[in-house]
Design a protein around this motif. Sequence first.
Motif, PDB file in Angstrom:
ATOM      1  N   ASP A   7       0.839  -1.191   0.000  1.00  0.00           N
ATOM      2  CA  ASP A   7       0.000   0.000   0.000  1.00  0.00           C
ATOM      3  C   ASP A   7       0.877   1.245   0.000  1.00  0.00           C
ATOM      4  N   ALA A   8       1.522   1.475  -1.106  1.00  0.00           N
ATOM      5  CA  ALA A   8       2.359   2.655  -1.274  1.00  0.00           C
ATOM      6  C   ALA A   8       1.959   3.329  -2.574  1.00  0.00           C
ATOM      7  N   VAL A   9       2.373   4.581  -2.700  1.00  0.00           N
ATOM      8  CA  VAL A   9       2.046   5.335  -3.907  1.00  0.00           C
ATOM      9  C   VAL A   9       2.886   4.800  -5.059  1.00  0.00           C
ATOM     10  N   ARG A  10       2.231   4.225  -6.028  1.00  0.00           N
ATOM     11  CA  ARG A  10       2.927   3.652  -7.179  1.00  0.00           C
ATOM     12  C   ARG A  10       2.979   4.664  -8.305  1.00  0.00           C
ATOM     13  N   ASP A  11       4.022   4.583  -9.085  1.00  0.00           N
ATOM     14  CA  ASP A  11       4.124   5.395 -10.293  1.00  0.00           C
ATOM     15  C   ASP A  11       3.387   4.655 -11.397  1.00  0.00           C
ATOM     16  N   LEU A  12       2.077   4.898 -11.499  1.00  0.00           N
ATOM     17  CA  LEU A  12       1.243   4.129 -12.412  1.00  0.00           C
ATOM     18  C   LEU A  12       1.594   4.381 -13.875  1.00  0.00           C
ATOM     19  N   ALA A  13       2.114   5.553 -14.172  1.00  0.00           N
ATOM     20  CA  ALA A  13       2.444   5.859 -15.572  1.00  0.00           C
ATOM     21  C   ALA A  13       3.581   4.993 -16.091  1.00  0.00           C
ATOM     22  N   ALA A  90      -6.492  -3.222  -6.076  1.00  0.00           N
ATOM     23  CA  ALA A  90      -7.731  -3.004  -6.827  1.00  0.00           C
ATOM     24  C   ALA A  90      -7.903  -1.535  -7.188  1.00  0.00           C
ATOM     25  N   ARG A  91      -7.591  -0.659  -6.255  1.00  0.00           N
ATOM     26  CA  ARG A  91      -7.700   0.781  -6.515  1.00  0.00           C
ATOM     27  C   ARG A  91      -6.719   1.226  -7.583  1.00  0.00           C
ATOM     28  N   ASP A  92      -5.463   0.782  -7.474  1.00  0.00           N
ATOM     29  CA  ASP A  92      -4.457   1.210  -8.453  1.00  0.00           C
ATOM     30  C   ASP A  92      -4.742   0.649  -9.843  1.00  0.00           C
ATOM     31  N   LEU A  93      -5.346  -0.536  -9.924  1.00  0.00           N
ATOM     32  CA  LEU A  93      -5.709  -1.061 -11.243  1.00  0.00           C
ATOM     33  C   LEU A  93      -6.754  -0.183 -11.899  1.00  0.00           C
ATOM     34  N   VAL A  94      -7.718   0.281 -11.117  1.00  0.00           N
ATOM     35  CA  VAL A  94      -8.740   1.180 -11.669  1.00  0.00           C
ATOM     36  C   VAL A  94      -8.094   2.470 -12.173  1.00  0.00           C
ATOM     37  N   LEU A  95      -7.187   3.034 -11.382  1.00  0.00           N
ATOM     38  CA  LEU A  95      -6.513   4.259 -11.803  1.00  0.00           C
ATOM     39  C   LEU A  95      -5.652   4.026 -13.035  1.00  0.00           C
ATOM     40  N   TRP A  96      -5.004   2.859 -13.099  1.00  0.00           N
ATOM     41  CA  TRP A  96      -4.156   2.561 -14.254  1.00  0.00           C
ATOM     42  C   TRP A  96      -4.993   2.365 -15.512  1.00  0.00           C
ATOM     43  N   LEU A  97      -6.142   1.696 -15.396  1.00  0.00           N
ATOM     44  CA  LEU A  97      -6.989   1.460 -16.552  1.00  0.00           C
ATOM     45  C   LEU A  97      -7.531   2.770 -17.126  1.00  0.00           C
ATOM     46  N   ARG A  98      -7.734   3.757 -16.268  1.00  0.00           N
ATOM     47  CA  ARG A  98      -8.271   5.030 -16.758  1.00  0.00           C
ATOM     48  C   ARG A  98      -7.301   5.760 -17.678  1.00  0.00           C
ATOM     49  N   GLY A  99      -6.001   5.515 -17.506  1.00  0.00           N
ATOM     50  CA  GLY A  99      -5.030   6.240 -18.320  1.00  0.00           C
ATOM     51  C   GLY A  99      -4.265   5.379 -19.298  1.00  0.00           C
ATOM     52  N   ALA A 100      -4.484   4.064 -19.266  1.00  0.00           N
ATOM     53  CA  ALA A 100      -3.710   3.169 -20.131  1.00  0.00           C
ATOM     54  C   ALA A 100      -4.400   2.970 -21.471  1.00  0.00           C
ATOM     55  N   GLU A 101      -3.636   2.505 -22.420  1.00  0.00           N
ATOM     56  CA  GLU A 101      -4.171   2.153 -23.733  1.00  0.00           C
ATOM     57  C   GLU A 101      -4.333   0.645 -23.829  1.00  0.00           C
ATOM     58  N   LYS A 102      -5.385   0.232 -24.511  1.00  0.00           N
ATOM     59  CA  LYS A 102      -5.631  -1.191 -24.675  1.00  0.00           C
ATOM     60  C   LYS A 102      -4.575  -1.813 -25.580  1.00  0.00           C
ATOM     61  N   PRO A 103      -4.128  -3.024 -25.248  1.00  0.00           N
ATOM     62  CA  PRO A 103      -3.153  -3.695 -26.125  1.00  0.00           C
ATOM     63  C   PRO A 103      -3.806  -4.088 -27.444  1.00  0.00           C
TER      64      PRO A 103
END
Length: 400
Positions: A7-13, A90-103
Amino acid sequence: MEASASDAVRDLAEIRLPKWGRVVPVEGVVPWLVLDPDGAPVEPIRRYLYDFSARNRPGSVRSYAYGLLRWWRWLQAVGVQWDKAGTAEARDLVLWLRGAEKPRNSPRRASAATAGKFNPITRKRNLGDGYEPRTVRHSNSVVRSFYEFWVEVGEGPLLNPVPLDRRGRRPHAHHNPLQPFRAEGRLRYNPKVPRARPREIPDERWMDLFGAMRSNRDRAILALDISCAARASEILGLCGVDVDWGDQLVRVRRKGNDAEQWLPASPESFVWLRLYLAELGQLDLNDPVWWTLRRRDHGDGLRRHPMNYDALRAVLRRANKLLGTNYTMHDLRHTAALRMSRDESLSMRDVQTILGHAHLSTTADIYLNPRELHQTGEKPQVARSGRCSAGSPSSCNLAA
């Protein structure tokens, strides 16, 4: 489990999902499995899908298998074991999906200039390269269902990583009648889905789309779909025994509950269906109605094959390229539903029955806007006793 070890701040980008594992169809009780890079089934997913397959259709199993494959890749990327995952993952996956591009298997070419933009003719937005809010919500539902199974079994984490949004309330608390009712089952990290009114294909655009069809088979599919408002998968699932030529009815198997239902169709659709079957030749009652036009050899000789959803999408893709539009098969269902909702001889209960909605409120919320409710009145529409008889399609006035 309100927190996890990671539970740490991840660099999702900077996170990139690895191309780990794959989903494959298999013979047996479980129609789809998730395999690891070594080709072995992922055991926690296999056991869950075994239980899931007992109460769901193969299409749902496939959808959940791909959702769990994405979750497993996410856990690989963040370095967390599946049974150690918490709400942070689960929270970080939601945040990552909002800014990621689909493969993508191959880069966009002709559609690169229109991705995510509105079509000037249909005024519908083209799908972009990112994940839609509905995809994120589906991902949350898949992950929560997976961990609900393992919490019940007693071999997974103590609490579900995808929690419900109770906002300080006790679980399953008695509802205070002085407080507004709020659904209990909303997931905490579910994004809101913008509500958009379904767009109807205008009559002149419908004629252009119908005229762009190259074969009697394609014309029969479109004429049948826009007259009975069935889903694309339900139309493709028709067999010879599901066509009642005398009463002009077709029997579909509803998505979700697999219930059988006879739907009235227009006389024009049966004309095109007859022309197509005359070209096809002898059709057994137990054979699928829709077949490929070209014969191909897939290892069992040169022959026609049952038409699948990808082939149907290719039909519309060619027509959209010719017309400069972005219509889908579901637009035909919306068009038929909107026509029926404006028909004074049909009550909203009739429309609900034909569309196969489980709840009347679903039909009214989608196909009646507030202005129409104010002009026509919801109660007369719902309470009208006149019903559309499935045995007399002429009373439904559903001709395209």
